[in-house]
Design a protein around this motif. Sequence first.
Motif, mmCIF file in Angstrom:
data_model
loop_
_atom_site.group_PDB
_atom_site.id
_atom_site.type_symbol
_atom_site.label_atom_id
_atom_site.label_comp_id
_atom_site.label_asym_id
_atom_site.label_seq_id
_atom_site.Cartn_x
_atom_site.Cartn_y
_atom_site.Cartn_z
ATOM 1 N N GLY A 235 0.811 -1.213 0.000
ATOM 2 C CA GLY A 235 0.000 0.000 0.000
ATOM 3 C C GLY A 235 0.845 1.264 0.000
ATOM 4 N N TYR B 139 -6.685 1.528 -5.688
ATOM 5 C CA TYR B 139 -5.707 0.552 -5.244
ATOM 6 C C TYR B 139 -5.618 0.509 -3.726
ATOM 7 N N VAL B 140 -5.291 1.662 -3.116
ATOM 8 C CA VAL B 140 -5.095 1.644 -1.667
ATOM 9 C C VAL B 140 -6.419 1.403 -0.949
ATOM 10 N N VAL C 237 -6.059 -3.195 -1.890
ATOM 11 C CA VAL C 237 -5.341 -3.627 -0.695
ATOM 12 C C VAL C 237 -6.319 -4.162 0.348
#
Lengths: 265, 97
Positions: free
Chosen positions: A36, A62-63, A67
């Motif tokens: 992350g 994404y984060v 994740v």
Amino acid sequence: MSSLEISLYAVGSLTLACGLLAMGVRNLVHALLWFGLSLMGTAVLFAQLGASFLAGMQILLYVGGVVMLLIFGVMLTREHEHLGAVREVNHRIRAAVVSLVLFAALVMAILHTPGLDQAPGLASQATAGVTLDQLAVALLGPYGIAFEVLSLLLLATMVGAIVLARKRDPGEPTGRKPIGRQNLGKQRIEGLASPIIALPAAAASVAAIATVQAPTVAVQAQAPQTTEPAVSEHESPAEQPTDDTTDAPVDVAAAVALSAQGDQP
Amino acid sequence: MTAILLISSALFCAGVYGLLSQRHAVGVLIAIELMINAANLLLVGFGWRTGGAFGQSFALFTMAIAVAEVVVGLALILLMYRSRGDVQVDQATELAQ
């Protein structure tokens, strides 16, 4: 070396360090946290390159999404800690040699390519970055077809993930009507029918998009009729699990096939 | 531009190392995501160098496809865990026997 390059190298080395730690740490949850951080470093690099919208999307998708999803995946599958998350040392040394050789080849190719740092007369535009308006016009104008196909990809992903991850043991209580052998067969057919429906829906809506974007007046007069079944087909796989009658998927499939044939110009 | 290329290739090679050295299937997914991330950085870098919106558009498409890939990959990992009891990628050798 300009100040932009110095900051790029600084953030890039931090990103790379986080990525290497994510690949080397034994505990998978720690690896996900380092991953992350590496993704956030990439978001900072995007922002330095003038792609602020992409930086925000990187952090959101994404984060915030990937994740979290991977952490759920680790938590759901964690009863095998005795084997360890990484392979034995011998195997890791070989992996390191392979990746280092690949990196050396890439660096040699990069350093021997002339003219990389000379922006071809576009330096002022390039450093100004792409505005959100330009990005939106590009996404919905020249790349419009790809954008629509991407939405179909997301639909197929959703259906595929549900079909794959659904529990289908016949013995466990599902909260539905009790499952006999015949009903089990019907359920399997229903489960198979959803990707089968998704394919003609994809073909039909691509055809609908193509006819909508054609410039002639006659085709545009047909356009309201052709877009209407495409919308209803989008909803059909989502509605299907709530259907209690077993005949409904067959009817929907027949209707989709008919409308797909009718959409062909 | 050289800076972007060097950083992106280093990230990609870190992903290759992880792909070859991880044993847990989720670790393999992380490595693949790292490599896709490096490719995204390259797209944005070339879009920045040439101006225009094509690099960022393609990077957005790549991002959406990567997210879809993670979702399907996690569903497969869950299925593998249910049917085998572990998710070690070097233990799943039924097809090779």
